[in-house]
Scaffold this motif. Structure first.
Motif, PDB file in Angstrom:
ATOM      1  N   ASN A 179      22.922 -97.011-105.493  1.00  0.00           N
ATOM      2  CA  ASN A 179      21.915 -96.169-105.050  1.00  0.00           C
ATOM      3  C   ASN A 179      21.935 -95.532-103.395  1.00  0.00           C
ATOM      4  OD1 ASN A 179      20.517 -95.896-107.607  1.00  0.00           O
ATOM      5  ND2 ASN A 179      20.073 -98.123-107.338  1.00  0.00           N
ATOM      6  N   SER A 180      22.939 -96.289-102.834  1.00  0.00           N
ATOM      7  CA  SER A 180      22.991 -95.864-101.315  1.00  0.00           C
ATOM      8  C   SER A 180      23.344 -94.622-101.296  1.00  0.00           C
ATOM      9  CB  SER A 180      24.054 -96.967-100.762  1.00  0.00           C
ATOM     10  OG  SER A 180      25.327 -96.734-101.559  1.00  0.00           O
ATOM     11  N   GLY A 181      23.895 -93.763-102.331  1.00  0.00           N
ATOM     12  CA  GLY A 181      23.986 -92.510-102.263  1.00  0.00           C
ATOM     13  C   GLY A 181      22.802 -91.420-101.811  1.00  0.00           C
ATOM     14  N   ILE A 182      21.788 -92.084-102.574  1.00  0.00           N
ATOM     15  CA  ILE A 182      20.693 -91.089-101.965  1.00  0.00           C
ATOM     16  C   ILE A 182      20.392 -91.120-100.589  1.00  0.00           C
ATOM     17  CG2 ILE A 182      17.977 -91.139-102.539  1.00  0.00           C
ATOM     18  CD1 ILE A 182      18.742 -92.444-105.403  1.00  0.00           C
TER      19      ILE A 182
ATOM     20  N   PHE B 140      20.921 -88.344 -94.842  1.00  0.00           N
ATOM     21  CA  PHE B 140      21.331 -88.438 -93.638  1.00  0.00           C
ATOM     22  C   PHE B 140      22.501 -87.072 -93.457  1.00  0.00           C
ATOM     23  CE2 PHE B 140      24.309 -89.353 -90.191  1.00  0.00           C
ATOM     24  CZ  PHE B 140      23.592 -89.790 -89.142  1.00  0.00           C
ATOM     25  N   HIS B 141      23.296 -86.976 -94.400  1.00  0.00           N
ATOM     26  CA  HIS B 141      24.111 -85.963 -94.322  1.00  0.00           C
ATOM     27  C   HIS B 141      23.414 -84.444 -94.331  1.00  0.00           C
ATOM     28  CE1 HIS B 141      26.452 -82.428 -96.438  1.00  0.00           C
ATOM     29  NE2 HIS B 141      27.143 -82.795 -95.487  1.00  0.00           N
ATOM     30  N   LEU B 142      22.304 -84.219 -94.936  1.00  0.00           N
ATOM     31  CA  LEU B 142      21.611 -83.262 -95.148  1.00  0.00           C
ATOM     32  C   LEU B 142      20.899 -82.962 -93.660  1.00  0.00           C
ATOM     33  CD1 LEU B 142      19.884 -83.296 -98.592  1.00  0.00           C
ATOM     34  CD2 LEU B 142      21.857 -81.601 -97.829  1.00  0.00           C
TER      35      LEU B 142
ATOM     36  N   ALA C 118      26.661 -85.620 -85.330  1.00  0.00           N
ATOM     37  CA  ALA C 118      25.960 -86.343 -86.171  1.00  0.00           C
ATOM     38  C   ALA C 118      25.467 -87.629 -85.340  1.00  0.00           C
ATOM     39  CB  ALA C 118      26.539 -86.656 -87.255  1.00  0.00           C
ATOM     40  N   TRP C 119      26.299 -87.975 -84.395  1.00  0.00           N
ATOM     41  CA  TRP C 119      25.846 -89.349 -83.678  1.00  0.00           C
ATOM     42  C   TRP C 119      24.923 -89.150 -82.544  1.00  0.00           C
ATOM     43  CZ3 TRP C 119      30.821 -87.157 -83.047  1.00  0.00           C
ATOM     44  CH2 TRP C 119      31.027 -86.516 -81.700  1.00  0.00           C
ATOM     45  N   GLU C 120      24.241 -87.743 -82.331  1.00  0.00           N
ATOM     46  CA  GLU C 120      23.357 -87.510 -81.482  1.00  0.00           C
ATOM     47  C   GLU C 120      22.104 -87.284 -81.845  1.00  0.00           C
ATOM     48  OE1 GLU C 120      25.194 -84.077 -79.782  1.00  0.00           O
ATOM     49  OE2 GLU C 120      26.395 -85.199 -78.392  1.00  0.00           O
ATOM     50  N   ARG C 121      21.359 -86.200 -82.347  1.00  0.00           N
ATOM     51  CA  ARG C 121      20.036 -86.377 -82.876  1.00  0.00           C
ATOM     52  C   ARG C 121      19.856 -86.991 -84.156  1.00  0.00           C
ATOM     53  NH1 ARG C 121      18.609 -80.021 -82.590  1.00  0.00           N
ATOM     54  NH2 ARG C 121      20.764 -79.979 -83.261  1.00  0.00           N
ATOM     55  N   ALA C 122      20.885 -86.995 -85.089  1.00  0.00           N
ATOM     56  CA  ALA C 122      20.516 -87.560 -86.459  1.00  0.00           C
ATOM     57  C   ALA C 122      20.463 -89.046 -86.358  1.00  0.00           C
ATOM     58  CB  ALA C 122      21.238 -86.898 -87.577  1.00  0.00           C
ATOM     59  N   GLY C 123      21.706 -89.276 -85.481  1.00  0.00           N
ATOM     60  CA  GLY C 123      22.111 -90.711 -85.294  1.00  0.00           C
ATOM     61  C   GLY C 123      21.072 -91.538 -84.600  1.00  0.00           C
TER      62      GLY C 123
ATOM     63  N   ALA D  62      13.775 -81.147 -89.974  1.00  0.00           N
ATOM     64  CA  ALA D  62      14.770 -81.338 -90.722  1.00  0.00           C
ATOM     65  C   ALA D  62      14.756 -82.719 -91.375  1.00  0.00           C
ATOM     66  CB  ALA D  62      16.020 -81.254 -89.878  1.00  0.00           C
ATOM     67  N   VAL D  63      14.415 -83.793 -90.735  1.00  0.00           N
ATOM     68  CA  VAL D  63      14.371 -85.032 -91.344  1.00  0.00           C
ATOM     69  C   VAL D  63      13.343 -84.877 -92.512  1.00  0.00           C
ATOM     70  CG1 VAL D  63      12.527 -86.237 -89.991  1.00  0.00           C
ATOM     71  CG2 VAL D  63      14.523 -87.573 -91.084  1.00  0.00           C
ATOM     72  N   THR D  64      12.279 -84.302 -92.619  1.00  0.00           N
ATOM     73  CA  THR D  64      11.307 -84.086 -93.604  1.00  0.00           C
ATOM     74  C   THR D  64      11.806 -83.257 -94.805  1.00  0.00           C
ATOM     75  OG1 THR D  64       9.505 -84.330 -92.174  1.00  0.00           O
ATOM     76  CG2 THR D  64       9.073 -83.129 -94.157  1.00  0.00           C
ATOM     77  N   LYS D  65      12.656 -82.302 -94.473  1.00  0.00           N
ATOM     78  CA  LYS D  65      13.360 -81.601 -95.465  1.00  0.00           C
ATOM     79  C   LYS D  65      14.447 -82.295 -96.065  1.00  0.00           C
ATOM     80  CE  LYS D  65      15.835 -76.969 -95.635  1.00  0.00           C
ATOM     81  NZ  LYS D  65      16.493 -75.966 -94.923  1.00  0.00           N
ATOM     82  N   ALA D  66      15.145 -82.991 -95.458  1.00  0.00           N
ATOM     83  CA  ALA D  66      16.288 -83.660 -96.191  1.00  0.00           C
ATOM     84  C   ALA D  66      15.685 -84.948 -97.005  1.00  0.00           C
ATOM     85  CB  ALA D  66      17.070 -84.458 -94.998  1.00  0.00           C
TER      86      ALA D  66
END
Length: 345
Positions: free
Chosen positions: A267-270, A275-277, A286-291, A332-336
Motif C-alpha cells: 500500500n506504500s504505492g498510494i 508524491f510523484h504527482l 523534486a528534492w526542492e519544493r516537494a521534498g 498541487a499537494v491538495t490535488k495530488a
C-alpha cells in the motif's frame, strides 16, 4: 529509540520465490526470520551519535565485509577518507552512503540520519546469495543477490538511500511498522531514496524514472524493470517468476492483508504516487519544493507513530501552507492527494 527490521525486497515476493523452490529466496527468508527473532529477544544496538563537538557536516562512513557470513558488522575494509579499494561493491556502498548524506546535508541541512552526525555504517557480502538489503536500526546491510533474479544490492543508489531513510524516519516521526503507518514508513524511504538518486544524477522530476531498484533485477527476470514504480504503482514487474507487482495507486484498490506487516510494501504505492504527482506538477527538482514539504512533515513533530494516510496527507497540506502560503505548492499537494483518493478538506 528502535527501528523495525526494514528490507528492500518485500517478504511476499521472497515467499513466492521460496514456494517455487528458489534456494536463494529460501535462504534469505531464513536469514531474515533469524534476524527478526533476535530483535525480539535482544536489545538493538543503539545508533551511534556523534558528540556535538564532532559535528562537521561531513559524513563518517565505514564499510565492512561480512565475507559471506551472517555476522555483523564484519571486517572493516574502507573507512572515511580511504582511497577506493579493489572491490566494486565496497566502493559503491561507500559512494551511496555519501550520496545519501549529501542530499540530507546539502539540501535540508541535516547532519546524517539522526541530525547529530551519526556514523554511516554498511556491511557488504552478507550471507550466501542473500537476496535483500536492510536497515537494522544502526547500520546498512547488503546481499550480493543470486546473480539470476537479483543482482548486487549496492548497484541502485536509491536502494541505499531507501534503507538509510528508514534511519531518518526512526529518528523523526518513528512511524510504526504496521498497516498504514508502516506503509508510510516504506513510502518515505522510497521518496527519499528516489530523491537521493535524482540529486546524485542531477535529474529533474520530469527526467527521473521514478523507479525503485532499477538495475537490480537479474537476467532470470524477463518482464520487470524494478521493485516498485512511484509513477505507476503496480507496473514494476509482471513476470512468470516474480508474478505481478501488487501495488495499488489509489485508495479504491487498497489491499487489506495480514501479510507483510499489513501490506507495508504494497500500500506504500498510494502515497508514493501522491508524491510523484506533486513533484511532477510543480516541476523542476523534486528534492526542492516537494521534498521540502515531506521533510517538514517528517521533522515537524506533528506525526504520531500510528499516523494513517489521511492524517499524513493533511499534515503535508498544512506544511505546504506554512512554508508557501496559498501558492501553487498548496494547490498541487491538495490535488495530488485527491488524485489517489485522499481528498483533504
Amino acid at each position: 529509540m528502535t527501528s523495525p527490521f526494514c528490507t528492500i525486497v518485500p517478504p511476499h515476493l521472497l515467499e513466492k520465490l521460496a514456494a517455487d523452490g528458489r534456494e536463494s529466496a529460501q535462504r534469505t527468508l531464513q536469514a531474515d526470520s533469524a534476524l527478526r527473532t533476535r530483535r525480539r529477544v535482544t536489545t538493538l544496538r543503539a545508533a551511534q551519535s556523534a558528540p556535538a563537538s564532532a559535528l562537521t557536516g561531513t559524513p563518517r562512513r565505514a564499510v565492512h565485509d561480512a565475507e559471506h557470513t551472517e555476522t555483523l558488522p564484519g571486517r572493516e575494509v574502507r573507512a572515511e577518507g580511504d582511497a577506493p579499494v579493489g572491490d566494486a561493491t565496497v566502493n559503491r556502498a561507500h559512494a551511496g552512503l555519501g550520496a545519501t548524506f549529501d542530499l540530507f546535508m546539502k539540501v535540508y541541512g541535516r547532519d546524517s540520519m539522526d541530525g547529530s552526525g551519526m556514523p554511516l555504517i554498511a556491511t557488504v557480502h552478507y550471507g550466501v546469495d542473500y537476496a535483500n538489503a536492510f536497515w537494522d536500526g544502526s547500520q546498512m546491510v547488503f546481499g550480493d543477490g543470486d546473480g539470476d533474479l537479483f543482482l548486487d544490492f549496492t548497484l541502485p543508489v536509491d536502494v541505499i538511500g531507501h534503507e538509510l531513510a528508514h534511519g531518518f524516519t526512526q529518528h523523526t516521526a518513528n512511524l510504526e511498522y504496521y498497516g498504514q503507518s508502516g506503509a508510510l514508513n516504506e513510502s518515505v524511504s522510497d521518496v527519499f531514496g528516489a530523491l537521493v538518486k535524482q540529486y546524485a544524477l542531477g535529474q529533474s522530476a520530469a527526467e527521473a524514472d521514478w523507479l525503485i531498484g532499477a538495475g537490480l533485477l537479474g537476467p532470470g527476470v524477463d518482464r520487470g524493470v524494478a521493485l516498485r514504480s512511484m509513477k505507476e504503482p503496480g507496473t514494476a514487474y509482471d513476470d512468470d517468476v516474480l508474478g505481478k507487482d501488487p501495488q495499488p495507486g489509489h485508495m479504491d484498490d487498497y489491499v487489506r492483508t495480514s501479510r507483510d506487516n499489513g501490506g507495508v510494501h504494497i500500500n506504500s504505492g498510494i502515497p508514493n504516487r501522491a508524491f510523484h504527482l506533486l513533484a511532477t506538477e510543480l516541476g523542476g527538482n523534486a528534492w526542492e519544493r516537494a521534498g521540502l514539504i515531506w521533510y517538514d512533515v517528517m521533522t515537524g513533530g506533528a506525526l504520531a507513530p500510528d499516523t494513517g494516510f489521511a492524517e499524513f496527507a493533511a499534515a503535508t497540506v498544512a506544511a505546504a501552507k506554512a512554508r508557501y502560503g496559498d501558492a501553487a505548492e498548496l494547490q498541487a499537494v491538495t490535488k495530488a492527494w485527491a488524485a489517489v483518493g485522499l481528498p483533504v478538506d
